[in-house]
Design a protein around this motif. Structure first.
Motif, PDB file in Angstrom:
ATOM      1  N   ARG A 233       0.854  -1.195   0.000  1.00  0.00           N
ATOM      2  CA  ARG A 233       0.000   0.000   0.000  1.00  0.00           C
ATOM      3  C   ARG A 233       0.880   1.232   0.000  1.00  0.00           C
ATOM      4  NH1 ARG A 233      -2.360   3.522   3.909  1.00  0.00           N
ATOM      5  NH2 ARG A 233      -4.478   4.111   3.348  1.00  0.00           N
TER       6      ARG A 233
ATOM      7  N   ARG B  51      -7.045   6.423  -4.522  1.00  0.00           N
ATOM      8  CA  ARG B  51      -8.428   6.669  -4.128  1.00  0.00           C
ATOM      9  C   ARG B  51      -8.464   7.522  -2.869  1.00  0.00           C
ATOM     10  NH1 ARG B  51     -11.269   0.742  -4.356  1.00  0.00           N
ATOM     11  NH2 ARG B  51     -10.530   0.174  -6.423  1.00  0.00           N
TER      12      ARG B  51
ATOM     13  N   GLU C 270      -9.484   8.344   0.643  1.00  0.00           N
ATOM     14  CA  GLU C 270      -9.877   7.502   1.773  1.00  0.00           C
ATOM     15  C   GLU C 270     -10.481   8.294   2.926  1.00  0.00           C
ATOM     16  OE1 GLU C 270      -6.559   5.016   2.889  1.00  0.00           O
ATOM     17  OE2 GLU C 270      -7.023   3.627   1.252  1.00  0.00           O
TER      18      GLU C 270
ATOM     19  N   TYR D   1      -5.122   9.830   0.446  1.00  0.00           N
ATOM     20  CA  TYR D   1      -5.324   9.051  -0.776  1.00  0.00           C
ATOM     21  C   TYR D   1      -4.393   7.856  -0.723  1.00  0.00           C
ATOM     22  CZ  TYR D   1      -7.672  13.138  -2.750  1.00  0.00           C
ATOM     23  OH  TYR D   1      -8.534  14.172  -2.992  1.00  0.00           O
TER      24      TYR D   1
END
Length: 162
Positions: A113, A135, A137, A156
């Protein structure tokens, strides 16, 4: 346009100061505008950073026009950050540098991640994070104190399999 990242070096101090002293460069940051000595201290620290903090000069046609950083958190997470001289904003340089940081984080450092944060008012930085596939978050409240008070940070992230 040839964009490249290479480790930030002491010789880059003057180039880095070219944007680190500008109010628009640090509008959404807890640092700056820098004095030359502050920029020099930043570059010294970046050049001597531990192996979990990778700080790069962003080179455009051989000239340092920005900086980019990949921080390695534990065995599986990375964090990216970037900055580009304001005279070059809007030309895709930050996006290209951020993409290269993702490639390094996933391919060379085996991250699962990778995340990035930005001030919610920094619409250009948020756009870069979205362009590279991250994305949204959520919003972390009161994360940094800057000249106009406490600011929030938008978070993100992207996973290796995305």
């Amino acid at each position: 346009m040839t964009l490249k990242l290479r480790p930030l070096a002491l010789d880059d101090t003057t180039a880095v100061h070219g944007w680190a002293c500008l109010p628009e460069s640090c509008r959404y940051q807890a640092w700056g505008p820098n004095t030359y000595e502050q920029t020099q201290a930043y570059v010294r620290a970046a050049a001597a950073a531990p192996p979990d903090r990778l700080v790069f000069g962003v080179l455009l046609d051989g000239d340092v026009v920005g900086s980019a950083e990949l921080k390695l958190h534990g065995p599986s997470t990375g964090e990216i950050a970037y900055g580009v001289h304001p005279r070059l904003w809007g030309q895709g340089i930050a996006t290209a540098a951020a993409r290269e940081l993702l490639r390094m984080g996933f391919s060379e450092h085996g991250r699962h991640r990778i995340f990035g944060t930005c001030d919610p008012r920094n619409l250009a930085s948020a756009a870069v994070l979205r362009k590279i596939g991250m994305r949204y978050e959520g919003r972390m409240r009161g994360t940094a104190y800057i000249r106009d008070g406490w600011r929030d940070s938008d978070l993100y992230a992207i996973l290796a399999n995305e």
